[in-house]
Design a protein around this motif. Structure first.
Motif, PDB file in Angstrom:
ATOM      1  N   PHE A 145       0.865  -1.179   0.000  1.00 41.75           N
ATOM      2  CA  PHE A 145       0.000   0.000   0.000  1.00 41.75           C
ATOM      3  C   PHE A 145       0.892   1.216   0.000  1.00 41.75           C
ATOM      4  O   PHE A 145       2.046   1.169   0.438  1.00 41.75           O
ATOM      5  CB  PHE A 145      -0.891   0.002   1.252  1.00 41.75           C
ATOM      6  CG  PHE A 145      -0.107   0.091   2.533  1.00 41.75           C
ATOM      7  CD1 PHE A 145       0.380  -1.055   3.148  1.00 41.75           C
ATOM      8  CD2 PHE A 145       0.176   1.329   3.123  1.00 41.75           C
ATOM      9  CE1 PHE A 145       1.117  -0.984   4.326  1.00 41.75           C
ATOM     10  CE2 PHE A 145       0.915   1.393   4.302  1.00 41.75           C
ATOM     11  CZ  PHE A 145       1.382   0.240   4.895  1.00 41.75           C
ATOM     12  N   HIS A 146       0.381   2.306  -0.517  1.00 43.81           N
ATOM     13  CA  HIS A 146       1.063   3.571  -0.288  1.00 43.81           C
ATOM     14  C   HIS A 146       0.084   4.737  -0.422  1.00 43.81           C
ATOM     15  O   HIS A 146      -0.983   4.626  -1.031  1.00 43.81           O
ATOM     16  CB  HIS A 146       2.306   3.757  -1.172  1.00 43.81           C
ATOM     17  CG  HIS A 146       2.037   3.722  -2.639  1.00 43.81           C
ATOM     18  ND1 HIS A 146       2.832   4.364  -3.543  1.00 43.81           N
ATOM     19  CD2 HIS A 146       1.065   3.111  -3.356  1.00 43.81           C
ATOM     20  CE1 HIS A 146       2.352   4.133  -4.759  1.00 43.81           C
ATOM     21  NE2 HIS A 146       1.305   3.382  -4.679  1.00 43.81           N
ATOM     22  N   ASN A 147       0.480   5.813   0.232  1.00 47.89           N
ATOM     23  CA  ASN A 147      -0.302   7.034   0.238  1.00 47.89           C
ATOM     24  C   ASN A 147       0.198   7.850  -0.950  1.00 47.89           C
ATOM     25  O   ASN A 147       1.245   8.482  -0.901  1.00 47.89           O
ATOM     26  CB  ASN A 147      -0.052   7.768   1.565  1.00 47.89           C
ATOM     27  CG  ASN A 147      -1.003   8.931   1.759  1.00 47.89           C
ATOM     28  OD1 ASN A 147      -1.418   9.563   0.794  1.00 47.89           O
ATOM     29  ND2 ASN A 147      -1.342   9.211   3.006  1.00 47.89           N
ATOM     30  N   THR A 148      -0.561   7.784  -2.071  1.00 46.46           N
ATOM     31  CA  THR A 148      -0.072   8.365  -3.311  1.00 46.46           C
ATOM     32  C   THR A 148      -0.227   9.876  -3.360  1.00 46.46           C
ATOM     33  O   THR A 148       0.468  10.547  -4.108  1.00 46.46           O
ATOM     34  CB  THR A 148      -0.850   7.800  -4.513  1.00 46.46           C
ATOM     35  OG1 THR A 148      -2.217   8.202  -4.390  1.00 46.46           O
ATOM     36  CG2 THR A 148      -0.759   6.294  -4.553  1.00 46.46           C
ATOM     37  N   ALA A 153      -9.373  12.600  -1.951  1.00 48.66           N
ATOM     38  CA  ALA A 153     -10.478  11.903  -1.293  1.00 48.66           C
ATOM     39  C   ALA A 153     -10.096  10.468  -0.940  1.00 48.66           C
ATOM     40  O   ALA A 153     -10.456   9.960   0.123  1.00 48.66           O
ATOM     41  CB  ALA A 153     -11.706  11.910  -2.202  1.00 48.66           C
ATOM     42  N   TYR A 154      -9.378   9.801  -1.825  1.00 53.47           N
ATOM     43  CA  TYR A 154      -8.973   8.404  -1.596  1.00 53.47           C
ATOM     44  C   TYR A 154      -7.459   8.321  -1.703  1.00 53.47           C
ATOM     45  O   TYR A 154      -6.930   7.820  -2.694  1.00 53.47           O
ATOM     46  CB  TYR A 154      -9.644   7.489  -2.627  1.00 53.47           C
ATOM     47  CG  TYR A 154     -11.147   7.455  -2.518  1.00 53.47           C
ATOM     48  CD1 TYR A 154     -11.780   6.505  -1.716  1.00 53.47           C
ATOM     49  CD2 TYR A 154     -11.940   8.386  -3.199  1.00 53.47           C
ATOM     50  CE1 TYR A 154     -13.165   6.487  -1.602  1.00 53.47           C
ATOM     51  CE2 TYR A 154     -13.318   8.375  -3.076  1.00 53.47           C
ATOM     52  CZ  TYR A 154     -13.930   7.428  -2.281  1.00 53.47           C
ATOM     53  OH  TYR A 154     -15.294   7.390  -2.158  1.00 53.47           O
ATOM     54  N   PRO A 155      -6.742   8.833  -0.724  1.00 48.11           N
ATOM     55  CA  PRO A 155      -5.296   8.990  -0.883  1.00 48.11           C
ATOM     56  C   PRO A 155      -4.511   7.682  -0.899  1.00 48.11           C
ATOM     57  O   PRO A 155      -3.376   7.665  -1.371  1.00 48.11           O
ATOM     58  CB  PRO A 155      -4.897   9.845   0.325  1.00 48.11           C
ATOM     59  CG  PRO A 155      -5.958   9.599   1.338  1.00 48.11           C
ATOM     60  CD  PRO A 155      -7.221   9.376   0.564  1.00 48.11           C
ATOM     61  N   LEU A 156      -5.103   6.599  -0.387  1.00 50.03           N
ATOM     62  CA  LEU A 156      -4.321   5.363  -0.292  1.00 50.03           C
ATOM     63  C   LEU A 156      -4.583   4.452  -1.480  1.00 50.03           C
ATOM     64  O   LEU A 156      -5.739   4.277  -1.899  1.00 50.03           O
ATOM     65  CB  LEU A 156      -4.687   4.592   0.987  1.00 50.03           C
ATOM     66  CG  LEU A 156      -4.459   5.299   2.315  1.00 50.03           C
ATOM     67  CD1 LEU A 156      -5.002   4.443   3.452  1.00 50.03           C
ATOM     68  CD2 LEU A 156      -2.970   5.572   2.530  1.00 50.03           C
ATOM     69  N   GLU A 157      -3.504   3.851  -1.979  1.00 53.17           N
ATOM     70  CA  GLU A 157      -3.646   2.819  -2.996  1.00 53.17           C
ATOM     71  C   GLU A 157      -3.185   1.508  -2.360  1.00 53.17           C
ATOM     72  O   GLU A 157      -2.111   1.445  -1.760  1.00 53.17           O
ATOM     73  CB  GLU A 157      -2.792   3.151  -4.218  1.00 53.17           C
ATOM     74  CG  GLU A 157      -3.088   2.250  -5.386  1.00 53.17           C
ATOM     75  CD  GLU A 157      -2.388   2.759  -6.636  1.00 53.17           C
ATOM     76  OE1 GLU A 157      -2.999   3.577  -7.338  1.00 53.17           O
ATOM     77  OE2 GLU A 157      -1.235   2.355  -6.863  1.00 53.17           O
ATOM     78  N   GLN A 189       5.672  -2.802   7.106  1.00 47.80           N
ATOM     79  CA  GLN A 189       5.921  -1.921   5.971  1.00 47.80           C
ATOM     80  C   GLN A 189       6.058  -0.464   6.421  1.00 47.80           C
ATOM     81  O   GLN A 189       6.823   0.312   5.849  1.00 47.80           O
ATOM     82  CB  GLN A 189       4.807  -2.062   4.919  1.00 47.80           C
ATOM     83  CG  GLN A 189       5.209  -1.394   3.596  1.00 47.80           C
ATOM     84  CD  GLN A 189       4.091  -1.379   2.577  1.00 47.80           C
ATOM     85  OE1 GLN A 189       3.374  -2.370   2.423  1.00 47.80           O
ATOM     86  NE2 GLN A 189       3.961  -0.266   1.867  1.00 47.80           N
ATOM     87  N   LEU A 190       5.302  -0.116   7.487  1.00 53.86           N
ATOM     88  CA  LEU A 190       5.410   1.253   8.005  1.00 53.86           C
ATOM     89  C   LEU A 190       6.704   1.458   8.776  1.00 53.86           C
ATOM     90  O   LEU A 190       7.095   2.583   9.085  1.00 53.86           O
ATOM     91  CB  LEU A 190       4.224   1.575   8.921  1.00 53.86           C
ATOM     92  CG  LEU A 190       2.846   1.696   8.250  1.00 53.86           C
ATOM     93  CD1 LEU A 190       1.765   1.856   9.314  1.00 53.86           C
ATOM     94  CD2 LEU A 190       2.804   2.878   7.281  1.00 53.86           C
ATOM     95  N   VAL A 292      -3.417   5.272   7.742  1.00 49.21           N
ATOM     96  CA  VAL A 292      -3.158   3.850   7.974  1.00 49.21           C
ATOM     97  C   VAL A 292      -3.050   3.660   9.488  1.00 49.21           C
ATOM     98  O   VAL A 292      -2.229   4.320  10.134  1.00 49.21           O
ATOM     99  CB  VAL A 292      -1.854   3.406   7.291  1.00 49.21           C
ATOM    100  CG1 VAL A 292      -1.647   1.907   7.481  1.00 49.21           C
ATOM    101  CG2 VAL A 292      -1.873   3.766   5.814  1.00 49.21           C
ATOM    102  N   PHE A 293      -3.897   2.798  10.032  1.00 49.53           N
ATOM    103  CA  PHE A 293      -3.942   2.607  11.484  1.00 49.53           C
ATOM    104  C   PHE A 293      -3.725   1.140  11.838  1.00 49.53           C
ATOM    105  O   PHE A 293      -4.032   0.249  11.040  1.00 49.53           O
ATOM    106  CB  PHE A 293      -5.303   3.047  12.032  1.00 49.53           C
ATOM    107  CG  PHE A 293      -5.513   4.541  12.040  1.00 49.53           C
ATOM    108  CD1 PHE A 293      -5.226   5.291  13.174  1.00 49.53           C
ATOM    109  CD2 PHE A 293      -5.999   5.187  10.918  1.00 49.53           C
ATOM    110  CE1 PHE A 293      -5.429   6.665  13.187  1.00 49.53           C
ATOM    111  CE2 PHE A 293      -6.206   6.566  10.920  1.00 49.53           C
ATOM    112  CZ  PHE A 293      -5.913   7.310  12.051  1.00 49.53           C
TER     113      PHE A 293
END
Lengths: 619, 619
Positions: A145-148, A153-157, A189-190, A292-293
């Motif tokens: 996953f990444h925060n593109t 509105a939907y920042p995560l892929e 990953q984080l 991401v939590f």
């Protein structure tokens, strides 16, 4: 990378269908969010794993409307813990005392731990989640996953993979929640580290703990006449020693026999068996970007013996659910999400820190005298042991959770400085759950449990202890007039579909963010519905009479007012958060001050400014 | 006619899968009987029909272990009844008072009527019946039956027909039970007449009864926000008038609107609708040969408004189930079956007789004053109205059932003349149900409801209120020594598989006909299990401490002893029948007299003679 189409956009991707993932999925699915939920196991847990549901978790289950479904499985109920120590002659073991799971000083409707295997808990959740239109995809895993930042509105892929077909699907989402358990790939990953804590050495929430010269063992009764044993296996200094590989069922049985000597134990069959190292730790962060939590075992690892893992996971998920809901529904400002880590990480740390204090205190030299009971011990308030024991019971039962003062939890000395936030007689603490109380619902004369009357619906609970109708009539009229003004917390967050509200909307006739209750210090037959302001009467199923006796305050007339500390002459208001924890208590006074105080409270995190003295709104 | 083969032999053929048939089928299937159960409907009730489950019936559901399954459907709960009469100006209606379904003087855990449609009740039963291995054949009907006398073990020959295929099957059976409802073909074939009774004119067990100048109406809240209206349709003198054909939904709605004037009513949709004449009657006999029996609506027809039909059916079936079990298992003599009709027919007659008294009393001239409450009214014990009102509440709640003294119900003046059958302080009445009480189970410290601790297992319940351990130790030892003697009620009816009894057999470790409980007037921590006689310790899950406070007797130390009227110094024994009704109370004394008294009681109907002073048996 192809742009994800609409079908591939979700409000949240939840990875893992254990306790944390399931509770979160249920709440958000019910509240209308688009949830993509995956789990890498082909089926729910078949047997074993976590199995103790604490009293407070039972309350949460009921508040979610799924307690009865769980209790159909007839969980064993652990009301008591028995402690055994080596006998004085050194040749065996003796029982030195028993202690309640939930002693009398904890006021709960469920003074026991319910023992039921995790698979049944999961099944109950899965059935309800399905009813809300969400499917748990199995066996699916998260690839990366990444925060593109491409799509605000939907920042995560997120890339998800079907483990049967190996097909990878790319989705976009607002949030990603790792409920993957201790081996969380998202946490890895984080790059979030687990801070190791010293392993738990003492054990609560169990039926029977035995320490003998041969080692220690814990015995937990289970449903269907089964019993689980936690057996301590001696460790080795051999660096290649791997008990997960080398320890067999007969090994464990042999150790159990030695510890229990001179008592005997035999096995009809072994249902489940597992070897694990005792490890404890807490993730340094529960989130990095508030998108991401982590929750549950992904961010705190407990000794299974503590019986805390599953329960902590429920609390994590519930805490996160309503906060993300307030933000995504436009009610609250985004920074409130920081309170998730702040509140939940502290509880995890307190729990582990407490364990070591408790373990030290409960050494052999402090062991209770033979025949000691919780009653005799607890009577001595000054004793350190007693204080620690009481805290232990609160942790064990799940009622130990006390969120510190913050944007949601306003103690009387909150900077808002309104004197109305202080009601000296009140026995509630902001950040703690409500005390249970029983009242009569006026609309249908049902005797009900007040703390359960508002379900987990994502709303704040405005609970008005209205005192005696004759005394508080003006204050209630003023309250009603002021919440109808345009700038009030209620008026600023009205439903879009207000004009078409059904009479059958019990909980949210005006706003999806508030449910109001009114409890009169009165016999039910003496309450004249016609005198109640109309805006409160819209909550027709939430008008109550405090006329049911309570054995804890048997001589008192208005038991609920009394137990929560409200003077029947004046009444007062409790604001509970959507998770049932007290947010603040506010005096009920004539004039606008009560609503002013509530506006100050909700205004601290509302996206819309709340002002008083505006003209009347459409209510 | 071909001889039926073994596959075609049944212990019982039950015709009809409504409330009576289902409860009977469940009990007998669970107790190991071979049940052939048919119903002429292709599916369970889809909607409508009976829907009020009384407090006592809820207890029975729980005792059968199926209450939770029912409450998953979230029945509406009727705690109160509201009465409306024409207003004094003659232009409308006014509420003259409300009355609890189950006022305070009735000690029950379920002081409400649970409203759930009959189809859901049937589904719960059907699921459980299936688990016990019995299938309900649908759509099947009974063609004819006769007592051939050819086969003394299976004297009845019954022809059953599959209504889909028209295939007829001939079976042999020991018993035939008609639970066919009011139009019982079995009753007709037996030639048993229905004695017509005057129709019910007053109504209980409902949410809201309204009498206006336009007629009368009854309103019952239902699950899922539905409401049922019972609307009185004026009758006609035209001999061809048939309301079932001519009265339409708009007709009924129009009458409802008139009655409710000046209030307004609208319908979103109509879920179910039916027109019926108000009829009441009781079959002259419930059986002719003690092989073919009637139960439920097949032998008594009530106005549906009374909310009694389904509940009466449950009681009928429960009453019949344990009696036929005692006979067929060899415990009791066949003539006890006569007590089924004797007990149940009297209840049906009392109920109908009571209705007319109540209706007369509750005329307009006697109507309660505005604002009257059950508390103010019930305080006046001497008043006829109060007495009748109290009886009404007992009937409404299902606690009005009082079986007269007979072979099972021994009042203190029973001809056995043993002074031990009299305990002046006791507040229980033979023939009535036990008062609920809450105690702590010693084996696992669970707080439990004593009256529910023994399930409906076909056993008599020997409930020993053991008083203070120090005072009664000798009496308990003597009791244990005496029940171990060869001639005792217990020893004469031991299990065949006694030698291989599992530790997990909670209820029947010695005999399938008896479950023993021991309740000490003591704190749970003060009870030393080792001092309890071994024969009683075999009931390890039925040893209790009377240490749970009760709000009804808040100041009392041993609440269960106190509520049931046992002096904690002496204790005493209650024998409850397998349906939970009290059989007798016996003093707990040193020596053999207590067991002698129990031997006399059980000896009255035991197939085996019970004698005292025999040598010890194998226990």
């Amino acid at each position: 990378m192809s742009m994800a189409n609409f079908e591939n956009r979700y409000d949240i991707v939840i990875v893992g269908a254990g306790p944390a993932g399931l509770l979160l999925s249920l709440c958000l699915s019910r509240w209308g969010y688009k949830v993509r939920h995956i789990d890498n196991r082909p089926l729910p847990t078949a047997t074993g794993r976590a199995d103790g549901i604490q009293p407070r978790s039972i309350e949460i289950f009921r508040n979610l409307g799924i307690k009865r479904q769980l209790f159909v499985y007839q969980p064993a109920r652990v009301y008591n813990v028995a402690f055994w120590y080596p006998s004085t002659d050194g040749k065996g073991i003796r029982r030195v005392g028993t202690w309640p799971t939930c002693p009398q000083f904890i006021d709960t409707r469920y003074p026991f731990t319910a023992i039921i295997h995790q698979g049944k808990v999961e099944t109950v959740f899965l059935d309800e989640i399905k009813k809300s239109g969400t499917t748990v995809y199995r066996p699916w895993t998260i690839v990366r996953f990444h925060n593109t930042g491409e799509d605000s509105a939907y920042p995560l892929e997120v890339e998800l993979k079907n483990l049967n077909t190996n097909v990878v699907e790319t989705v976009r989402t607002k949030y990603l929640f790792s409920a993957e358990g201790a081996r969380s790939s998202i946490r890895e990953q984080l790059g979030i580290k687990i801070q190791q804590k010293s392993p738990i050495t003492f054990v609560w929430s169990t039926k029977c703990t035995i320490r003998s010269n041969g080692g220690s063992i814990m015995i937990i009764p289970r449903e269907e006449n089964m019993v689980r044993l936690y057996v301590q296996i001696a460790s080795s200094t051999d660096p290649d020693w791997n008990p997960r590989r080398s320890v067999t069922i007969p090994d464990v049985q042999r150790v159990a026999r030695e510890i229990l000597h001179p008592f005997k134990i035999e096995w009809d069959r072994v249902e489940w068996y597992s070897v694990y190292p005792i490890e404890q730790g807490i993730a340094e962060k529960y989130t990095l970007d508030h998108r991401v939590f982590l929750g549950g075992d992904a961010c705190h690892i407990h000794s299974p013996k503590a019986g805390q893992g599953m329960n902590m996971a429920f609390h994590d998920a519930l805490n996160f659910a309503w906060k993300v809901h307030l933000v995504e529904s436009g009610f609250a400002k985004r920074p409130i999400l920081a309170s998730y880590e702040a509140e939940r990480k502290e509880v995890a740390e307190n729990l582990l820190g407490f364990d070591s204090r408790y373990a030290t205190l409960f050494s052999n030299s402090h062991q209770p005298n033979e025949g000691a009971t919780s009653t005799t011990v607890v009577a001595d308030e000054e004793n350190d042991f007693v204080k620690t024991f009481k805290s232990a019971c609160e942790f064990t039962s799940g009622y130990g959770v006390l969120y510190k003062p913050n944007i949601f939890n306003w103690s009387p000395d909150h900077p808002a400085k309104s004197p109305l936030f202080s009601i000296p007689s009140v026995k509630l603490t902001p950040g703690r759950t409500l005390t249970p109380s029983t009242v009569t619902r006026i609309s249908d004369a049902n005797v009900v449990h007040l703390e359960q009357e508002i379900p987990v619906n994502g709303s704040f609970r405005i609970i008005i202890f209205a005192g005696m109708p004759s005394r508080t009539r003006k204050a209630l009229e003023d309250f009603s007039a002021n919440i109808k003004k345009n700038g009030s917390f209620l008026s600023k967050h009205l439903r879009d579909d207000l004009a078409s509200m059904s009479y059958f909307e019990r909980h949210n006739p005006h706003s999806k963010f508030f449910t109001i209750c009114v409890i009169y210090a009165s016999d039910k037959n003496s309450i004249d519905i016609k005198t109640i302001p109309r805006v409160l009467r819209d909550y027709h199923h939430h008008i109550y009479a405090d006329d049911v006796p309570d054995i804890r305050v048997a001589q008192v007339k208005y038991a609920a007012h009394h137990k929560l500390g409200f003077n029947p002459e004046n009444g007062g208001i409790v604001v509970a958060r959507p998770d049932g924890h007290v947010g603040c208590c506010v005096q009920l006074v004539e004039g606008s001050a009560t609503v002013d105080a509530l506006n100050a409270y909700f205004g601290a995190f509302s996206t819309k400014p709340l002002q008083q003295n505006s003209p009347r709104c459409q209510l």
